[in-house]
Design an enzyme around this catalytic site. Sequence first.
Site, PDB file in Angstrom:
ATOM      1  N   ASP A   1     -97.798  -3.563  40.848  1.00  9.87           N
ATOM      2  CA  ASP A   1     -97.651  -2.304  40.096  1.00  9.87           C
ATOM      3  C   ASP A   1     -97.696  -1.148  41.100  1.00  9.87           C
ATOM      4  OD1 ASP A   1     -98.483  -1.810  36.682  1.00  9.87           O
ATOM      5  OD2 ASP A   1     -97.720  -0.275  38.058  1.00  9.87           O
TER       6      ASP A   1
ATOM      7  N   TYR B   1     -86.154   5.176  25.134  1.00  8.79           N
ATOM      8  CA  TYR B   1     -86.774   3.862  25.345  1.00  8.79           C
ATOM      9  C   TYR B   1     -85.941   2.785  24.649  1.00  8.79           C
ATOM     10  CZ  TYR B   1     -90.259   0.143  24.568  1.00  8.79           C
ATOM     11  OH  TYR B   1     -90.935  -1.052  24.498  1.00  8.79           O
TER      12      TYR B   1
ATOM     13  N   ASP C   1     -93.111  -0.429  44.120  1.00  9.46           N
ATOM     14  CA  ASP C   1     -92.291   0.508  43.347  1.00  9.46           C
ATOM     15  C   ASP C   1     -90.986  -0.231  43.078  1.00  9.46           C
ATOM     16  OD1 ASP C   1     -90.847   3.849  43.876  1.00  9.46           O
ATOM     17  OD2 ASP C   1     -90.526   2.289  42.346  1.00  9.46           O
TER      18      ASP C   1
ATOM     19  N   GLY D   1     -99.886  -2.682  33.147  1.00  7.40           N
ATOM     20  CA  GLY D   1     -99.486  -2.160  31.833  1.00  7.40           C
ATOM     21  C   GLY D   1    -100.195  -2.888  30.705  1.00  7.40           C
TER      22      GLY D   1
HETATM   23  C1  VAH Z   1     -93.915   1.753  21.700  1.00  6.06           C
HETATM   24  N1  VAH Z   1     -95.533  -0.071  21.751  1.00  6.06           N
HETATM   25  O1  VAH Z   1     -94.523   2.203  20.754  1.00  6.06           O
HETATM   26  C2  VAH Z   1     -94.176   0.300  22.088  1.00  6.06           C
HETATM   27  C3  VAH Z   1     -93.259  -0.611  21.327  1.00  6.06           C
HETATM   28  C4  VAH Z   1     -92.367  -1.159  19.098  1.00  6.06           C
HETATM   29  C5  VAH Z   1     -93.243  -0.290  19.837  1.00  6.06           C
HETATM   30  O2  VAH Z   1     -91.977  -0.582  21.856  1.00  6.06           O
HETATM   31  O3  VAH Z   1     -93.124   2.395  22.324  1.00  6.06           O
END
Ligand code: VAH
Length: 316
Positions: free
Chosen positions: A32, A137, A47, A9
Amino acid sequence: TILVIGANGQIGTALLPRLQALYGPDSVIGADLRQPAQKAGIFELLDATKADALAELVQRYRVTQIYHLAAVLSAKGETDPLGAWNLNMQTLLNVLEVARIHQVRKLFVPSSIAAFGEHAPKFETPQTASLDPATVYGISKVAAENWSLYYHKRYGLDVRSLRYPGLISYQSMPGGGTTDYAVAIYHAAVQGQPFECFLADDTLLPMMYMDDALRATLELMEAPENRISVRTSYNLAGMSFTPAELTASIQAYFPDFTTRYAPDFRQDIADSWPKTIDDTVARHDWGWQPAYDLPRMTQEMITQLTNVYQPSIPTF
Ligand code: VAH
C-alpha cells in the site's frame, strides 16, 4: 506468492490475515501507499500508479496471484472526479499489463453494485443489466469490468471479479463509501453515542458482512476455471436493509441507542443503486451461499467492537 495491492484498505485489512493463514505468511505480500498500523507478515510500500515499481515487486517476489484492492470509493470519488478516475484506472491498467507480461496466473479485480445506474431494475437486479453508473467510482468499475474481460479474451488472463454490495467490517474505519454509514453506526452504538445518518431512514441497499465477502472472494478464486462463466463481474448478494432496520437491530443490544437522519449528497448516490441483487449466476457457477443475515452481523459487529473499545478486563 500472492500480492495484495491496497492491503490497508477495508477489504485488504481483513483479507490479508485470511490469506496468510491459508497460504502461509511468507507467501503473501501486503502492499500500500503507507505502512499499516499493525504490521504482520511481509509488507511493501507501493504506488501502483507506477508500473515499473509494480513490475519490480512482481518479479522480485515471483508473484503468481494479485488481489487489486486499491481504489477511491464512491463518495470520496465525487469530491475529485478526475483524481479518482486516474487513480482507479491507472492502477488497474498497470495490474493487467504487468500480470500479462509477467505471466501472473490469477487476478482478482473487485467491482461493485455501484456499476449499476438508473436504468437497471432496482429489485433483484439481474447479472446482465444496463450499466449507466451515476458516480465516477461506478464508471471506473464498469471500465474495469470491460478491461478485465478484454484481457481475458485477448491474452487469456484469468481475471475474476465480484460486484460487492456495501461491505461491513470491524477491522478498519469507514473510508469514503456511501454504504459506510453502516460501519460508523456500530462504532457510535458501542461507544454509547447517538448516530447521525447521512442517508434517509428508508434507504434500502444491498449489504454484506465482511466474512461473507472474504469467503465469496476465496471461493471464486479457488473455483476451477471451467466453472467461471462471467468475466466482467459476478453479482453477489448477502442481505438488504435500511438504516431504520439496522438501527432496530442494534437497539436489541443498546435499547437507548438512537439514530438521527440528515441525508446529504450521498443520498443521490444511494438512490442510483439497486435495492436488492439477483446473484443466481454466482450460486449456479461456483456454489455461492451467504451465511450472515442482519441479526447475526449485528451480534458479531457489537461483540468485536466491544473488545476494541472496552477490552474485556481479564478476570483473575
Ligand atoms: C462505496 N462501499 O460505498 C463502497 C461500495 C457498494 C458500495 O462500492 O463506495
